[in-house]
Design a protein around this motif. Structure first.
Motif, PDB file in Angstrom:
ATOM      1  N   ILE A   1       0.848  -1.188   0.000  1.00  0.00           N
ATOM      2  CA  ILE A   1       0.000   0.000   0.000  1.00  0.00           C
ATOM      3  C   ILE A   1       0.885   1.238   0.000  1.00  0.00           C
ATOM      4  O   ILE A   1       1.848   1.308   0.773  1.00  0.00           O
ATOM      5  CB  ILE A   1      -0.915   0.003   1.257  1.00  0.00           C
ATOM      6  N   GLY A   2       0.557   2.199  -0.885  1.00  0.00           N
ATOM      7  CA  GLY A   2       1.374   3.408  -0.882  1.00  0.00           C
ATOM      8  C   GLY A   2       0.909   4.413  -1.914  1.00  0.00           C
ATOM      9  O   GLY A   2       0.026   4.125  -2.731  1.00  0.00           O
ATOM     10  N   PRO A   3       1.514   5.591  -1.911  1.00  0.00           N
ATOM     11  CA  PRO A   3       1.133   6.670  -2.820  1.00  0.00           C
ATOM     12  C   PRO A   3       1.663   6.430  -4.233  1.00  0.00           C
ATOM     13  O   PRO A   3       2.542   5.580  -4.420  1.00  0.00           O
ATOM     14  CB  PRO A   3       1.781   7.898  -2.190  1.00  0.00           C
ATOM     15  N   PRO A   4       1.175   7.192  -5.223  1.00  0.00           N
ATOM     16  CA  PRO A   4       1.561   6.968  -6.619  1.00  0.00           C
ATOM     17  C   PRO A   4       3.062   6.974  -6.861  1.00  0.00           C
ATOM     18  O   PRO A   4       3.549   6.220  -7.694  1.00  0.00           O
ATOM     19  CB  PRO A   4       0.904   8.142  -7.358  1.00  0.00           C
ATOM     20  N   ASP A   5       3.792   7.814  -6.119  1.00  0.00           N
ATOM     21  CA  ASP A   5       5.226   7.940  -6.378  1.00  0.00           C
ATOM     22  C   ASP A   5       6.071   6.806  -5.816  1.00  0.00           C
ATOM     23  O   ASP A   5       7.243   6.683  -6.156  1.00  0.00           O
ATOM     24  CB  ASP A   5       5.742   9.260  -5.782  1.00  0.00           C
ATOM     25  N   ASP A   6       5.492   5.989  -4.963  1.00  0.00           N
ATOM     26  CA  ASP A   6       6.239   4.862  -4.392  1.00  0.00           C
ATOM     27  C   ASP A   6       6.318   3.762  -5.459  1.00  0.00           C
ATOM     28  O   ASP A   6       5.326   3.111  -5.783  1.00  0.00           O
ATOM     29  CB  ASP A   6       5.479   4.363  -3.137  1.00  0.00           C
ATOM     30  N   ASP A   7       7.514   3.606  -6.014  1.00  0.00           N
ATOM     31  CA  ASP A   7       7.681   2.670  -7.134  1.00  0.00           C
ATOM     32  C   ASP A   7       7.284   1.247  -6.790  1.00  0.00           C
ATOM     33  O   ASP A   7       6.904   0.468  -7.659  1.00  0.00           O
ATOM     34  CB  ASP A   7       9.155   2.628  -7.572  1.00  0.00           C
ATOM     35  N   LYS A   8       7.408   0.905  -5.515  1.00  0.00           N
ATOM     36  CA  LYS A   8       7.106  -0.477  -5.130  1.00  0.00           C
ATOM     37  C   LYS A   8       5.633  -0.660  -4.785  1.00  0.00           C
ATOM     38  O   LYS A   8       5.162  -1.793  -4.662  1.00  0.00           O
ATOM     39  CB  LYS A   8       7.971  -0.880  -3.935  1.00  0.00           C
ATOM     40  N   ALA A   9       4.897   0.439  -4.638  1.00  0.00           N
ATOM     41  CA  ALA A   9       3.488   0.319  -4.240  1.00  0.00           C
ATOM     42  C   ALA A   9       2.646  -0.168  -5.420  1.00  0.00           C
ATOM     43  O   ALA A   9       2.812   0.283  -6.554  1.00  0.00           O
ATOM     44  CB  ALA A   9       2.959   1.662  -3.748  1.00  0.00           C
ATOM     45  N   ASN A  10       1.775  -1.120  -5.152  1.00  0.00           N
ATOM     46  CA  ASN A  10       0.847  -1.573  -6.199  1.00  0.00           C
ATOM     47  C   ASN A  10      -0.597  -1.476  -5.716  1.00  0.00           C
ATOM     48  O   ASN A  10      -1.494  -2.074  -6.287  1.00  0.00           O
ATOM     49  CB  ASN A  10       1.181  -2.998  -6.655  1.00  0.00           C
ATOM     50  N   PHE A  11      -0.807  -0.689  -4.693  1.00  0.00           N
ATOM     51  CA  PHE A  11      -2.154  -0.584  -4.131  1.00  0.00           C
ATOM     52  C   PHE A  11      -2.321   0.819  -3.543  1.00  0.00           C
ATOM     53  O   PHE A  11      -1.656   1.173  -2.569  1.00  0.00           O
ATOM     54  CB  PHE A  11      -2.311  -1.656  -3.041  1.00  0.00           C
ATOM     55  N   GLY A  12      -3.175   1.630  -4.174  1.00  0.00           N
ATOM     56  CA  GLY A  12      -3.367   3.014  -3.733  1.00  0.00           C
ATOM     57  C   GLY A  12      -4.624   3.167  -2.895  1.00  0.00           C
ATOM     58  O   GLY A  12      -5.231   2.177  -2.471  1.00  0.00           O
ATOM     59  N   PRO A  13      -5.027   4.415  -2.672  1.00  0.00           N
ATOM     60  CA  PRO A  13      -6.247   4.648  -1.900  1.00  0.00           C
ATOM     61  C   PRO A  13      -7.486   4.520  -2.785  1.00  0.00           C
ATOM     62  O   PRO A  13      -7.365   4.408  -4.009  1.00  0.00           O
ATOM     63  CB  PRO A  13      -6.090   6.106  -1.464  1.00  0.00           C
ATOM     64  N   LEU A  14      -8.659   4.560  -2.170  1.00  0.00           N
ATOM     65  CA  LEU A  14      -9.899   4.706  -2.941  1.00  0.00           C
ATOM     66  C   LEU A  14      -9.945   6.136  -3.479  1.00  0.00           C
ATOM     67  O   LEU A  14      -9.126   6.973  -3.121  1.00  0.00           O
ATOM     68  CB  LEU A  14     -11.111   4.431  -2.040  1.00  0.00           C
ATOM     69  N   VAL A  15     -10.932   6.418  -4.320  1.00  0.00           N
ATOM     70  CA  VAL A  15     -10.937   7.718  -4.999  1.00  0.00           C
ATOM     71  C   VAL A  15     -11.263   8.884  -4.072  1.00  0.00           C
ATOM     72  O   VAL A  15     -10.857  10.013  -4.329  1.00  0.00           O
ATOM     73  CB  VAL A  15     -11.898   7.697  -6.210  1.00  0.00           C
ATOM     74  N   SER A  16     -12.008   8.618  -2.987  1.00  0.00           N
ATOM     75  CA  SER A  16     -12.419   9.730  -2.122  1.00  0.00           C
ATOM     76  C   SER A  16     -12.808   9.189  -0.742  1.00  0.00           C
ATOM     77  O   SER A  16     -13.096   8.000  -0.578  1.00  0.00           O
ATOM     78  CB  SER A  16     -13.634  10.444  -2.725  1.00  0.00           C
ATOM     79  N   LEU A  17     -12.862  10.111   0.196  1.00  0.00           N
ATOM     80  CA  LEU A  17     -13.288   9.707   1.547  1.00  0.00           C
ATOM     81  C   LEU A  17     -14.756   9.295   1.523  1.00  0.00           C
ATOM     82  O   LEU A  17     -15.179   8.410   2.271  1.00  0.00           O
ATOM     83  CB  LEU A  17     -13.062  10.858   2.531  1.00  0.00           C
ATOM     84  N   LYS A  18     -15.523   9.940   0.626  1.00  0.00           N
ATOM     85  CA  LYS A  18     -16.950   9.594   0.522  1.00  0.00           C
ATOM     86  C   LYS A  18     -17.106   8.141   0.047  1.00  0.00           C
ATOM     87  O   LYS A  18     -17.905   7.371   0.590  1.00  0.00           O
ATOM     88  CB  LYS A  18     -17.623  10.553  -0.477  1.00  0.00           C
ATOM     89  N   HIS A  19     -16.312   7.778  -0.956  1.00  0.00           N
ATOM     90  CA  HIS A  19     -16.390   6.398  -1.438  1.00  0.00           C
ATOM     91  C   HIS A  19     -15.888   5.437  -0.355  1.00  0.00           C
ATOM     92  O   HIS A  19     -16.407   4.335  -0.202  1.00  0.00           O
ATOM     93  CB  HIS A  19     -15.601   6.239  -2.739  1.00  0.00           C
ATOM     94  N   ARG A  20     -14.892   5.886   0.414  1.00  0.00           N
ATOM     95  CA  ARG A  20     -14.401   5.018   1.495  1.00  0.00           C
ATOM     96  C   ARG A  20     -15.506   4.740   2.516  1.00  0.00           C
ATOM     97  O   ARG A  20     -15.617   3.622   3.018  1.00  0.00           O
ATOM     98  CB  ARG A  20     -13.186   5.632   2.188  1.00  0.00           C
ATOM     99  N   GLU A  21     -16.309   5.758   2.806  1.00  0.00           N
ATOM    100  CA  GLU A  21     -17.425   5.532   3.745  1.00  0.00           C
ATOM    101  C   GLU A  21     -18.309   4.392   3.247  1.00  0.00           C
ATOM    102  O   GLU A  21     -18.733   3.536   4.008  1.00  0.00           O
ATOM    103  CB  GLU A  21     -18.295   6.786   3.828  1.00  0.00           C
ATOM    104  N   LYS A  22     -18.595   4.427   1.932  1.00  0.00           N
ATOM    105  CA  LYS A  22     -19.450   3.374   1.356  1.00  0.00           C
ATOM    106  C   LYS A  22     -18.770   2.007   1.490  1.00  0.00           C
ATOM    107  O   LYS A  22     -19.376   1.038   1.959  1.00  0.00           O
ATOM    108  CB  LYS A  22     -19.736   3.677  -0.126  1.00  0.00           C
ATOM    109  N   VAL A  23     -17.503   1.937   1.100  1.00  0.00           N
ATOM    110  CA  VAL A  23     -16.796   0.651   1.134  1.00  0.00           C
ATOM    111  C   VAL A  23     -16.708   0.138   2.574  1.00  0.00           C
ATOM    112  O   VAL A  23     -16.984  -1.038   2.857  1.00  0.00           O
ATOM    113  CB  VAL A  23     -15.398   0.784   0.478  1.00  0.00           C
TER     114      VAL A  23
END
Ligand SMILES: NC(=O)c1ccc[n+]([C@@H]2O[C@H](COP(=O)([O-])OP(=O)(O)OC[C@H]3O[C@@H](n4cnc5c(N)ncnc54)[C@H](O)[C@@H]3O)[C@@H](O)[C@H]2O)c1
Ligand SMILES: O=C/C=C/C=C(\O)C(=O)O
Length: 486
Positions: free
Chosen positions: A317-339
């Motif tokens: 898990i990590g931000p776009p710039d982390d070359d080793k990351a292959n898992f980012g966040p959901l698109v928004s906090l609102k969508h996270r509430e749903k998930v």
């Protein structure tokens, strides 16, 4: 603060109302830009520009010239690859490693493929006898449909928007695009590329804003738009369909899904694990084609669950710039509430949480981001909302089955029919099951393997119509039959 404006008739313009909304980076919750929200006035200006361009140089251009320009659009995206990548990753938080392989290259390919295809489309013709013996000749020509309203979602913003704009322009239409309010940046940036490529003013227009009672609804209510192509939720599709009914405008709808993966005991387990991993977790599970229901033949169920768990726990898990990351966040906090509400519901409904189920610990600088853990459940009833609703998050429920018939029945029991992945090394079974699963797209021993010439779309409540290859022409052109008495 950066402002994102509408692109109308070849110019970037702000809203007359002065209304702005925030564009938020889901990696840390910070505002990255202020976006102009279109009112009816801007939508009307965009539609008028599109109409005028149809009658202007665009409508008069030869096919050769038009397709040459579309190739320049594709080249323009590639020339500014890093800017598109940065913009897409800031809007969505997705790993750069993913966006640089999927989103941005497909953004360019969507123009090239349809520009090339349109040059090779045959026309149909029928000779017929007449009572006087001279006969008649029928031939059909394709003409642009007109001004097309393109309404796109946030999960693969550039890819899904250009998937519609590419064929629309190749067929000679003009477009008014309403990108998702969550991800306006690459659609806005494309205006510059269009200008530089020599696309005449008014051919590509963009209006920003929300759906209901905002730019989306104003666009679908505008009576001078000839058709709407939409990708998004099934419930939004219903609203757009109603709006398009007034004035008898055509629609193409690519909607939601709750796709099933069917894993048979005769599968190649390594392939099935690798493919199911991607289909459940790539893009943080925000792919319409993703697998949220996995059905596994009972004899390999325990092994499959434990191997999928092991792989899911390796995701970085990590931000776009982390070359080793292959898992980012959901698109928004609102969508996270749903998930997260489904993560909680799963527990309430008695699921075994195989892995995940919550929010990961992130360093301070990312604490405001929309992070969730990749999650796997077993043990839920097939009637739990977690198993019947599209969650659109990085999660799947795994359920055992005993027979092929049962697997097919389980796959088909929901009102959706977008995609399905079948894992088996038995070619007869593969054909048999593929023939019976109710979905527009079936992958056997693969997932999201895309040839842009193939029909793409969903059955049942997952959509109406097919786009891709010549099927796109059905929507983006009007056929006209000319009958000549000889
Ligand atoms: N079938 C496919 O090919 C496909 C592809 C990608 C995503 N999806 C689906 O998209 C959904 C996720 O995307 P989303 O949350 O952005 O979908 P959404 O339906 O909320 O929004 C999609 C777009 O429609 C606009 N919109 C919303 N309400 C509107 C209205 N009343 N009138 C006009 N426009 C309106 C939004 O502003 C946005 O631009 C999921 O359901 C997913 O399955 C389907
Ligand atoms: O999230 C949905 C993904 C859709 C993909 C396409 O429309 C495509 O590959 O053309």
């Amino acid at each position: 603060m950066k402002e994102i404006k509408h692109y109308i008739n070849g110019e970037y313009v702000g809203s007359a109302s002065g209304k702005l909304f925030d564009n938020v980076n889901p990696v840390n919750g910070k505002v990255i830009a202020k976006v102009h929200e279109a009112g009816r006035e801007e939508v009307d200006a965009a539609v008028k520009a599109g109409r005028a361009a149809l009658r202007g140089p665009w409508g008069k251009m030869t096919l050769e010239e038009r397709t040459r320009i579309l190739h320049k659009v594709a080249d323009g995206i590639n020339d500014r690859f890093d800017e598109f990548l940065e913009a897409e990753c800031q809007d969505t938080g997705k790993p750069k490693s993913m966006a640089s392989h999927i989103d941005i290259p497909r953004g360019a390919a969507n123009f090239k493929v349809f520009a090339d295809m349109i040059k090779n489309v045959p026309t149909e013709s029928f000779e017929m006898p007449t009572p006087d013996g001279t006969g008649a000749l029928n031939y059909a020509v394709r003409r642009p449909k007109g001004v097309i309203g393109v309404i796109s979602p946030w999960n693969l913003p550039l890819l899904l928007m250009t998937w519609k704009v590419g064929p629309a322009l190749a067929c000679g239409n003009t477009v008014v695009v309403k990108p998702s309010e969550e991800t306006p940046s690459t659609t806005a940036l494309l205006g510059e590329v269009m200008k530089d490529a020599g696309v005449p003013d008014g051919v590509y227009n963009v209006v920003h804003g929300f759906g209901g009672d905002s730019a989306g609804a104003f666009l679908t209510e505008h009576q001078d738009v000839d058709g709407f192509t939409f990708t998004g939720e099934t419930t939004t599709g219903e609203i757009i369909m109603k709006s398009a009914a007034k004035g008898i405008r055509d629609i193409s709808l690519e909607l939601g899904g709750k796709n099933a993966g069917l894993v048979f005991a005769d599968c190649d387990m390594d392939k099935a694990i690798e493919g199911t991993m991607r289909s459940a977790f790539v893009n943080c599970g925000q792919v319409c084609l993703g697998t949220e229901r996995v059905y596994v033949e009972r004899s390999i169920f325990d092994e499959f669950v434990s191997r999928l768990k092991e792989e899911a726990e390796k995701l970085r898990i990590g931000p776009p710039d982390d070359d080793k990351a292959n898992f980012g966040p959901l698109v928004s906090l609102k969508h996270r509430e749903k998930v997260l509400s489904y993560y909680q519901k799963a527990v309430e409904d008695g699921a075994t949480v195989v892995t995940g189920g919550g929010v990961p610990d992130m360093p301070e600088e990312y604490a405001g981001g929309a992070w969730v853990q990749p999650t796997i459940w077993t043990g839920l009833s097939e009637d739990s909302a977690v198993v019947t609703d599209e969650i659109f998050g990085p999660c799947c429920h795994i359920c055992p089955f005993d027979t092929e018939e049962e697997a097919i029945e389980l796959a088909n029991r929901l009102p959706y029919g977008l995609a399905s992945a079948i894992w088996t090394e038995n070619v007869s079974r593969a054909h048999r099951v593929a023939g019976q699963v109710e979905a527009g797209i079936i992958w056997v021993n693969s997932w999201f393997l895309r040839d842009l010439r193939t029909p793409f779309g969903g059955s049942k409540q997952s959509g109406i119509g097919r786009e891709g290859g010549v099927h796109s022409l059905e929507f983006y052109t009007e056929m006209k039959n000319v009958c000549i008495k000889l």
